[in-house]
Design a protein around this motif. Structure first.
Motif, PDB file in Angstrom:
ATOM      1  N   LEU A   1      24.163  22.526  37.816  1.00  0.00           N
ATOM      2  CA  LEU A   1      24.084  21.409  36.723  1.00  0.00           C
ATOM      3  C   LEU A   1      23.609  19.993  37.521  1.00  0.00           C
ATOM      4  N   SER A   2      22.638  19.282  37.014  1.00  0.00           N
ATOM      5  CA  SER A   2      22.119  17.959  37.516  1.00  0.00           C
ATOM      6  C   SER A   2      21.464  17.341  36.596  1.00  0.00           C
ATOM      7  N   GLY A   3      21.886  16.207  35.992  1.00  0.00           N
ATOM      8  CA  GLY A   3      21.301  15.587  35.052  1.00  0.00           C
ATOM      9  C   GLY A   3      21.860  15.610  33.336  1.00  0.00           C
ATOM     10  N   LYS A   4      20.942  15.193  32.524  1.00  0.00           N
ATOM     11  CA  LYS A   4      21.606  15.015  31.254  1.00  0.00           C
ATOM     12  C   LYS A   4      22.018  16.503  30.740  1.00  0.00           C
ATOM     13  N   GLY A   5      23.136  16.334  29.960  1.00  0.00           N
ATOM     14  CA  GLY A   5      23.252  17.673  29.151  1.00  0.00           C
ATOM     15  C   GLY A   5      24.383  17.520  28.226  1.00  0.00           C
ATOM     16  N   THR A   6      24.905  18.734  27.535  1.00  0.00           N
ATOM     17  CA  THR A   6      26.047  18.758  26.785  1.00  0.00           C
ATOM     18  C   THR A   6      26.786  20.187  27.147  1.00  0.00           C
ATOM     19  N   LEU A   7      28.103  20.004  27.312  1.00  0.00           N
ATOM     20  CA  LEU A   7      28.763  21.028  27.886  1.00  0.00           C
ATOM     21  C   LEU A   7      29.883  21.357  26.464  1.00  0.00           C
ATOM     22  N   THR A   8      29.911  22.366  25.892  1.00  0.00           N
ATOM     23  CA  THR A   8      30.699  22.903  24.920  1.00  0.00           C
ATOM     24  C   THR A   8      31.589  23.861  25.179  1.00  0.00           C
ATOM     25  N   LEU A   9      33.009  23.694  25.172  1.00  0.00           N
ATOM     26  CA  LEU A   9      34.007  24.364  25.492  1.00  0.00           C
ATOM     27  C   LEU A   9      34.237  25.513  24.621  1.00  0.00           C
ATOM     28  N   PRO A  10      34.996  26.592  25.010  1.00  0.00           N
ATOM     29  CA  PRO A  10      35.189  27.895  23.836  1.00  0.00           C
ATOM     30  C   PRO A  10      35.877  27.067  22.616  1.00  0.00           C
ATOM     31  N   THR A  11      36.664  26.194  22.781  1.00  0.00           N
ATOM     32  CA  THR A  11      37.353  25.722  21.564  1.00  0.00           C
ATOM     33  C   THR A  11      36.404  24.816  20.756  1.00  0.00           C
ATOM     34  N   GLY A  12      35.167  24.578  21.109  1.00  0.00           N
ATOM     35  CA  GLY A  12      34.279  23.783  20.220  1.00  0.00           C
ATOM     36  C   GLY A  12      34.244  22.336  20.690  1.00  0.00           C
ATOM     37  N   ASP A  13      35.123  21.836  21.722  1.00  0.00           N
ATOM     38  CA  ASP A  13      35.162  20.663  22.083  1.00  0.00           C
ATOM     39  C   ASP A  13      33.820  20.459  22.905  1.00  0.00           C
ATOM     40  N   LYS A  14      33.183  19.261  23.128  1.00  0.00           N
ATOM     41  CA  LYS A  14      32.175  19.008  23.622  1.00  0.00           C
ATOM     42  C   LYS A  14      32.069  17.735  24.781  1.00  0.00           C
ATOM     43  N   MET A  15      31.158  17.762  25.685  1.00  0.00           N
ATOM     44  CA  MET A  15      31.291  16.895  26.684  1.00  0.00           C
ATOM     45  C   MET A  15      29.561  16.550  26.933  1.00  0.00           C
ATOM     46  N   GLU A  16      29.341  15.255  26.543  1.00  0.00           N
ATOM     47  CA  GLU A  16      27.809  14.828  26.542  1.00  0.00           C
ATOM     48  C   GLU A  16      27.616  13.541  27.621  1.00  0.00           C
ATOM     49  N   GLY A  17      26.695  13.931  28.423  1.00  0.00           N
ATOM     50  CA  GLY A  17      26.641  12.772  29.445  1.00  0.00           C
ATOM     51  C   GLY A  17      25.760  13.252  30.863  1.00  0.00           C
ATOM     52  N   ALA A  18      26.055  12.855  31.975  1.00  0.00           N
ATOM     53  CA  ALA A  18      25.299  13.229  33.061  1.00  0.00           C
ATOM     54  C   ALA A  18      26.286  14.208  33.812  1.00  0.00           C
ATOM     55  N   PHE A  19      25.956  15.213  34.364  1.00  0.00           N
ATOM     56  CA  PHE A  19      26.461  16.143  35.029  1.00  0.00           C
ATOM     57  C   PHE A  19      25.650  16.633  36.407  1.00  0.00           C
ATOM     58  N   ASN A  20      26.705  16.892  37.438  1.00  0.00           N
ATOM     59  CA  ASN A  20      26.505  17.184  38.612  1.00  0.00           C
ATOM     60  C   ASN A  20      27.390  18.019  39.209  1.00  0.00           C
ATOM     61  N   GLY A  21      26.943  19.383  39.605  1.00  0.00           N
ATOM     62  CA  GLY A  21      27.833  20.450  40.045  1.00  0.00           C
ATOM     63  C   GLY A  21      27.717  21.771  39.400  1.00  0.00           C
TER      64      GLY A  21
END
Length: 541
Positions: free
Chosen positions: A110-130
């Motif tokens: 993962l490298s750049g802007k994106g959205t990560l949605t966890l199984p619980t429905g919680d989300k993280m938006e921003g810049a990702f690397n790894g």
């Protein structure tokens, strides 16, 4: 190949060309195996395909949609450019329903802007690397999901959390596996004639005669399993009923086509592909198979309705159709299977309704049923678990206790059947006696493949209930739903169908439109009502 790699598929000028399967690595060690199934263009992967790679995902050519099987069981869909995925936007869904939509560098990095949605429905938006495997750096915002408690939130993720990109990055169902159907058309000589004219049909039958004859000599096949090459296409109405025999013969071009279709469906939806989010894609793919297979069948039978029917036809000779209770556990290749069902009005028992789906589904679904039904079972897992828990508890009761709880009128309790169990037994302890024939019939729902076969099982279950009650009351019975529904619910409970929700969902998805508003539609709705009532009704103490 000398390094142990294996390719099975089509060639042109000594190079991989068209549809094929390439296996690389040490096949006795799954961790070192990579399998690609898809289209080739002179030794280069080009077009639509599916790849399972247990080490890392390797890209391919433009417009290639690839499924990767990684150590963490991740399903990824990308569009590849210039032979390698270097950078771009993609959608990734892990086995636990963690979902990432955003920029990638390489396959799982993962490298750049994106959205990560966890199984619980919680989300993280921003810049990702790894990567999710080795560690992920995030610079962004965390959004807490506002839902029910964690236990419920996690279970409902596959249906409640959706991506607006889901499906938009994929190849459409009608464009998947195009080479398979092109090969089948070419095998029938369609590329040697213009259009689907009489010349094309005559040429196709000539090719079938040569192909089947050669296969018969080579394999010493049973002639009864091979489509007769003496069929006169000028009288197709009397010949539709021989279509399944063509698909049974591996030497026949249609038989080869069906084998390929089964293989690519399993490659797509077995293993990591068995994810509930992929069910809509699998259903669309199955429907697309029907349309495209039917188009090829019409090369041999041009008088089949161009629009797929429905069309009313008569067999050349009167036939006897087996009832659901007489069916074996396997598919029945005969008139009832080919044409789908009798005239819905019941006026003429020898008239059948011919449709594309009614013709193809009974032949296609046995080839793809295990992975397809697994997807339905996964999708309906939560509701089926709740249903099964309640069915298990209800089946602890005696017949009298269960019928009393469900509100079955006492005149339908079949007291004579319970008394036959012996004078020493208390009626309140008799179990699994009442409506046993109807229960046995409904249990065949899980061994039927096509929607029409499953609907006939439900219909025969109602017929068995009517027969049993008529014999008990020594006269014909005129049903009202208030009387019939509790008895049918009793039969459903005693049938112990563990994945009933998945069964109903499959029939609803694949059921033909002209069946939805007739008796079959009413019976299916009644079964669905039983399923929901069992889940939600207050349980007895």
């Amino acid at each position: 190949y000398s390094n142990g790699d294996l390719y099975e598929g089509f060639f042109q000028d000594g190079q991989r060309f068209g549809h094929g399967c390439y296996q690389s690595g040490r096949h006795n060690r799954a961790s070192c195996t990579s399998i690609y199934v898809g289209e080739w263009n002179f030794n280069v992967r080009d077009g639509y395909g599916v790849q399972d790679d247990t080490l890392k995902g390797e890209g391919s050519t433009l417009c290639l949609s690839v499924k990767f099987c990684l150590e963490d069981f991740v399903t990824i869909v990308f569009l590849f450019v210039f032979f390698l995925l270097t950078q771009g936007f993609g959608l990734m869904i892990s086995d636990d329903n963690t979902m990432y939509e955003g920029d990638f560098m390489g396959t799982t990095h993962l490298s750049g802007k994106g959205t990560l949605t966890l199984p619980t429905g919680d989300k993280m938006e921003g810049a990702f690397n790894g990567s999710l495997n080795t560690g992920l750096k995030i610079n962004g915002t965390f959004h807490k999901s506002v839902t029910s408690p964690d236990s419920d939130r996690r279970q409902s993720q596959h249906s409640s959390t959706k991506s607006k990109y889901f499906g938009r990055l994929c190849v459409s169902a009608d464009n998947k596996w195009a080479d398979i159907f092109s090969h089948a058309s070419a095998a029938l000589g369609l590329n040697q004639t213009k259009g689907q004219s009489g010349n094309a049909t005559e040429k196709a039958w000539e090719i079938v005669a040569i192909t089947v004859s050669a296969g018969r000599k080579a394999l010493k096949a049973d002639p009864t399993l091979i489509l007769s090459c003496n069929t006169k296409h000028s009288e197709p109405e009397s010949d539709f009923f021989s279509v399944p025999q063509a698909f049974d013969a591996v030497q026949h071009p249609l038989g080869q086509l069906m084998e390929f279709v089964g293989e690519v469906f399993r490659a797509s939806y077995v293993g990591v592909g068995a994810h509930p989010r992929l069910l809509p894609h699998a259903v669309m793919e199955a429907r697309s198979y029907v349309k495209r297979i039917y188009t090829i069948v019409r090369i041999l039978f041009p008088a089949l309705p161009a629009d797929g029917g429905p069309k009313y036809v008569y067999p050349a000779e009167p036939v006897v159709v087996k009832e659901a209770s007489e069916k074996s556990s396997g598919p029945q290749h005969g008139v009832s299977v080919v044409t789908g069902h009798h005239d819905l009005d019941g006026d003429d028992p020898n008239m059948f309704v011919l449709t594309a789906a009614g013709l193809i589904y009974p032949i296609l679904l046995p080839k793809i049923y295990p992975p397809l039904f697994d997807l339905y079972a996964l999708y309906n897992e939560r509701s089926d678990d709740r249903y099964w828990e309640r069915v298990t508890k209800l089946n602890r009761q005696s017949d009298m206790g269960l019928m009393a709880y469900l509100g079955v009128e006492q005149r339908f309790w079949l007291m004579d059947d319970m008394l036959k169990q012996g004078p020493s037994l208390k009626l309140s302890t008799v179990k699994d006696v009442c409506y046993a024939e109807a229960v046995d019939t409904l249990q065949q729902l899980s061994t039927a493949f096509s929607p029409i076969e499953k609907l006939k099982v439900i219909e025969q279950t109602f017929n068995e209930i009517t027969k049993i009650v008529s014999e008990s009351l020594a006269g014909d019975v005129m049903w009202c739903m208030d009387d019939l529904f509790p008895i049918f619910q009793f039969v459903v409970v005693r049938a112990k169908l563990q994945h009933l929700g998945a069964e109903i969902h499959l029939v609803e998805d694949l059921m033909e439109a002209h069946l939805e508003h007739g008796e079959f539609g009413i019976m299916l709705t009644t079964l669905k009502a039983c399923y929901f009532q069992i889940q939600n009704e207050k349980m007895p103490h």
